[in-house]
Design a protein around this motif. Structure first.
Motif, PDB file in Angstrom:
ATOM      1  N   PHE A 430      10.257  13.110  32.431  1.00  0.00           N
ATOM      2  CA  PHE A 430       9.398  12.710  31.303  1.00  0.00           C
ATOM      3  C   PHE A 430       8.504  11.553  31.730  1.00  0.00           C
ATOM      4  N   PRO A 431       7.188  11.691  31.611  1.00  0.00           N
ATOM      5  CA  PRO A 431       6.296  10.579  31.966  1.00  0.00           C
ATOM      6  C   PRO A 431       6.374   9.418  30.980  1.00  0.00           C
ATOM      7  N   SER A 432       6.830   9.682  29.736  1.00  0.00           N
ATOM      8  CA  SER A 432       6.951   8.608  28.751  1.00  0.00           C
ATOM      9  C   SER A 432       7.995   8.991  27.711  1.00  0.00           C
ATOM     10  N   PHE A 433       8.417   7.978  26.941  1.00  0.00           N
ATOM     11  CA  PHE A 433       9.430   8.171  25.904  1.00  0.00           C
ATOM     12  C   PHE A 433       8.924   7.554  24.601  1.00  0.00           C
ATOM     13  N   GLY A 474      11.593  12.601  24.638  1.00  0.00           N
ATOM     14  CA  GLY A 474      10.985  12.710  25.952  1.00  0.00           C
ATOM     15  C   GLY A 474       9.694  13.485  25.854  1.00  0.00           C
ATOM     16  N   THR A 475       8.568  12.823  26.133  1.00  0.00           N
ATOM     17  CA  THR A 475       7.254  13.466  25.979  1.00  0.00           C
ATOM     18  C   THR A 475       6.818  14.087  27.292  1.00  0.00           C
ATOM     19  N   GLN A 476       6.119  15.255  27.216  1.00  0.00           N
ATOM     20  CA  GLN A 476       5.720  15.993  28.416  1.00  0.00           C
ATOM     21  C   GLN A 476       4.216  16.168  28.545  1.00  0.00           C
ATOM     22  N   GLY A 477       3.445  15.526  27.706  1.00  0.00           N
ATOM     23  CA  GLY A 477       1.985  15.628  27.836  1.00  0.00           C
ATOM     24  C   GLY A 477       1.469  16.986  27.418  1.00  0.00           C
ATOM     25  N   GLY A 478       1.403  17.234  26.121  1.00  0.00           N
ATOM     26  CA  GLY A 478       0.869  18.508  25.622  1.00  0.00           C
ATOM     27  C   GLY A 478       1.946  19.506  25.277  1.00  0.00           C
ATOM     28  N   LYS A 479       3.152  19.353  25.852  1.00  0.00           N
ATOM     29  CA  LYS A 479       4.247  20.262  25.535  1.00  0.00           C
ATOM     30  C   LYS A 479       5.119  19.669  24.443  1.00  0.00           C
ATOM     31  N   GLU A 480       6.050  20.483  23.960  1.00  0.00           N
ATOM     32  CA  GLU A 480       6.933  20.028  22.884  1.00  0.00           C
ATOM     33  C   GLU A 480       7.879  18.952  23.391  1.00  0.00           C
ATOM     34  N   ASP A 481       8.069  17.916  22.573  1.00  0.00           N
ATOM     35  CA  ASP A 481       8.971  16.830  22.950  1.00  0.00           C
ATOM     36  C   ASP A 481      10.422  17.321  22.985  1.00  0.00           C
ATOM     37  N   ILE A 482      11.214  16.710  23.903  1.00  0.00           N
ATOM     38  CA  ILE A 482      12.649  16.967  23.966  1.00  0.00           C
ATOM     39  C   ILE A 482      13.351  15.767  23.352  1.00  0.00           C
ATOM     40  N   VAL A 483      14.175  16.007  22.315  1.00  0.00           N
ATOM     41  CA  VAL A 483      14.752  14.937  21.517  1.00  0.00           C
ATOM     42  C   VAL A 483      16.208  14.717  21.905  1.00  0.00           C
TER      43      VAL A 483
END
Length: 707
Positions: A430-433, A474-483
């Motif tokens: 994940f590039p960011s949270f 967990g953000t993936q840049g355009g994709k769905e977040d993983i919680v």
């Protein structure tokens, strides 16, 4: 001179001096000793552990490695569990034992050895040609060897020389003695004593190493020269010591045959046969043998674990191989292959450390192992077990794993001071949270949402008292977040201190230590706890008061019955007290009751040969333990402690008893699934009196006068 009156010049000058001397000190501390200009006289062909060398023109000792050149007038020193073999240019081999030191000098075409302390042996083979001789100097004593082999060891008062092949000449106090093949010489203040030992050592061979995984090794000692005649006339004794001068004996025993066995643990040992020379009536010794018992545990692979999976998203993972350190081994080879035979796709890396990393492994199954190698000639290489692991690309991302605050954690307003530290496992997928905090578990009322590229966040928002829920996206840049999973915490004005066990009003059975463990809920803030135990609910008579930083405490109670307890926690935010709980303390393991001697009885030893102790037997007991303690002095002293199976015990060694007060302690022993357990101890005191000694009256003869 006026410059020294100007502050700026003085300060600049002093700073320059400080910088110069600091640089010189640094160079001196970090500089390694340079090579000696002396000629090379040989090579260090073998070493174990720590071997040090000092050049003639230097005072600093430095480690010397195998295959290093030895210079003229070098001093070689070994430490514990270390030894070294030097091969000189003419073929002479010198084996230096542990804790020994020699200086080598070939200035006058002879091999001159200054023997400082310890033990060593030297062998001059047929290749050692010419008139070159080996002269060994120790104090005012000189040993001269042509060809052959010689062993020397030096104690505080004596120099011992053993010749195997050839002969040696010993010069001491202006006299010369010749020592021939298989002869020994002892050089002391009294002079030189040359003899051929009546006993020779056979096994263990000199410098033998025994390897055990753990524990002890049974050493079989064998020696020649044992006959019925020599046993009767010499009274031989085997001696084993951990020091070459035999000041630290671990075994000294008479021998009755040509063999002897003894179990010994890890260590370096010296052994010999001591005997009485029937002709000179003096104590003599055989040659000294050396051997070592070395602990050689198995090589265990810590990582990767068998069956472990290395999943990745974008970049191939790094696989770390780690293992336990083995003292006898100097290098390790880590291997990864695609088959158990370690032939297909083999990758190897060598190191002296206990871990190494491999990268660039593609998807698939792999096998890992480690091979340890020693620089000791009789130590075989050791191979670890094989671990299978897999490398594969992740089909789906794993959600972030939250760490702090832990689930259900409670904060006080004073404790957090408007700052709470949130952390979660770092995940490079994940590039960011995004951290979210809500007042309900459905997150319909999100109070805070902050984004970060790190795996932690410190919030300064002023959260009011109440219950809160938090999670990480967990953000993936355009994709769905993983919680992540949901965590919860609370903020209170003041945290309560709650008791946990034993439950209020419960019955508590005594443990094997005649006590019980009291537990309470740990406060969120770092705290010290004061535990109080009382026989009354108002705590007017506190029988136990303990301070601890743990949230539990084992208490040992001398009596059965009802007890009350409470805890007070002290932290930076103030004091917090718990409620008061009670429990009833008892045991199903009944202690025995002493019958004799009775409590307070005085036992007169005038007409007794023993003291008989008796007690009432307890049901289901498999045995009893009885202890007698002398309590008449300032300090208590235990007289005996015995385990018996019958409800009685007779003590016969009355010499151990003094007049005074004694205490008997009795407990029953019960068999349980976890082993033998003791009941609480029954204690009873009694007194011992000794018969009064009457002054003897002389009846006859009467007065005698001597002129």
């Amino acid at each position: 001179m006026r410059f020294f009156n100007d502050t700026k010049y003085v300060v600049t000058f002093l700073l320059s001096l400080i910088g110069l001397f600091s640089f010189l000190l640094y160079k001196n501390l970090t500089a390694r000793p340079g090579e000696s200009d002396s000629p090379t006289i040989g090579v260090l062909t073998f070493k174990t552990k720590t071997v040090l060398r000092k050049y003639n023109d230097q005072v600093v000792w430095d480690n010397i490695e195998s295959r290093s050149e030895v210079k003229n007038r070098d001093t070689i020193r070994t430490e514990g569990f270390s030894d070294a073999i030097l091969t000189l240019n003419d073929g002479t081999k010198i084996n230096i034992a542990e804790n020994s030191m020699i200086l080598l000098d070939i200035s006058d075409k002879n091999i001159n050895i200054n023997f400082a302390y310890g033990a060593f042996d030297a062998a001059r083979e047929g290749g050692s040609t010419g008139e070159t001789k080996m002269k060994i100097t120790s104090g005012d004593k000189t040993v001269e060897v042509g060809k052959g082999d010689v062993k020397l060891d030096k104690t505080k008062d004596e120099l011992n020389v053993k010749v195997g092949q050839g002969e040696a000449k010993i010069h001491s106090n202006g006299k010369e003695e010749t020592v021939g093949k298989d002869q020994m010489a002892s050089v002391s203040k009294e002079g030189v004593r040359v003899s051929k030992p009546k006993f020779s050592l056979v096994s263990p061979p000199d410098k033998k190493n025994y390897f055990v995984e753990s524990g002890n090794e049974t050493i079989g000692f064998t020696f020649n020269g044992v006959t019925q005649e020599t046993l009767k006339g010499t009274s031989p004794v085997i001696e084993v010591s951990t020091s070459h001068d035999f000041t630290k004996l671990v075994l000294k025993d008479k021998i009755k045959s040509g063999s002897y066995s003894k179990s010994l643990g890890n260590g370096s040992y010296y052994w010999r046969i001591a005997y009485l020379d029937p002709e000179s009536k003096t104590k003599q010794f055989s040659e000294t043998g050396r051997f070592r018992v070395l602990t050689d545990p198995p090589l265990r692979l810590f990582s990767p674990r068998d069956g472990e999976n290395y999943n990745y998203t974008n970049d191939l993972p790094v696989v770390k191989i780690a293992w336990n350190q083995l003292e006898l081994y100097s290098s390790y080879t880590a291997q990864i292959a695609e088959d158990t035979g370690f032939t297909k796709g083999l990758k190897s890396k060598q190191t002296q450390n206990q871990s190494i990393a491999f990268d660039g492994l593609g998807d698939g199954a792999y096998f890992a192992r480690v091979i340890a190698k020693s620089n000791m000639p009789d130590v075989q290489e050791k191979i670890s077990s094989v671990s299978k692991f897999t490398v594969g690309k992740k089909l789906s991302l794993e959600p972030p794993v939250i760490l702090e605050p832990a689930k259900g954690k409670v904060f006080t307003k004073d404790q957090i001071q408007n700052n709470i530290f949130f952390t979660w496992k770092d995940n490079k997928d994940f590039p960011s949270f995004a951290l979210e905090i809500s007042s309900d578990s459905n997150f319909s009322k999100t109070i805070i949402k902050q984004t970060t590229q790190s795996n932690f966040l410190k919030l300064g928002s002023d959260l009011s008292e109440g219950n809160y829920f938090w999670r990480v996206r967990g953000t993936q840049g355009g994709k769905e977040d993983i919680v992540s999973a949901i965590g919860n915490f609370s903020i209170v004005a003041k945290e309560d201190l709650n008791l946990v066990s034993p439950n209020n009003g419960s019955d508590v059975e005594a443990n094997e230590n005649s006590g019980t463990v009291l537990r309470w809920k740990k406060l969120s803030a770092k705290s010290e706890y004061v535990l109080e135990v009382s026989k009354s609910s108002d705590f007017n008579s506190v029988i136990l008061k303990e301070t601890t930083s743990n949230h539990y405490q084992e208490v040992k109670l001398k009596e059965f019955g009802k007890y009350y307890w409470r805890v007070t926690g002290t932290s930076n935010s103030g004091n917090t007290s718990s409620d008061s709980w009670n429990f009833s303390f008892n045991t199903s393991m009944e202690p025995p009751v002493l019958v004799t001697p009775t409590r307070g009885e005085t036992v007169d030893l005038l007409s007794r040969t023993n003291i008989a102790f008796a007690w009432k037997p307890t049901e289901k007991a498999i045995g009893y333990r009885i202890r007698l303690i002398d309590i008449s002095g300032v300090r208590e002293k235990q007289v005996f402690s015995e385990r018996v199976t019958q409800p009685k015990y007779g003590f016969n060694d009355l010499q151990k008893l003094n007049e005074g007060r004694f205490r008997v302690e009795l407990c029953s022993l019960y068999g349980t699934t976890s082993g033998e357990k003791e009941s609480v101890y029954h204690r009873s005191e009694f007194y011992i009196s000794l018969p009064a000694m009457k002054v003897p009256k002389i009846l006859t003869p009467g007065k005698i006068y001597v002129e």
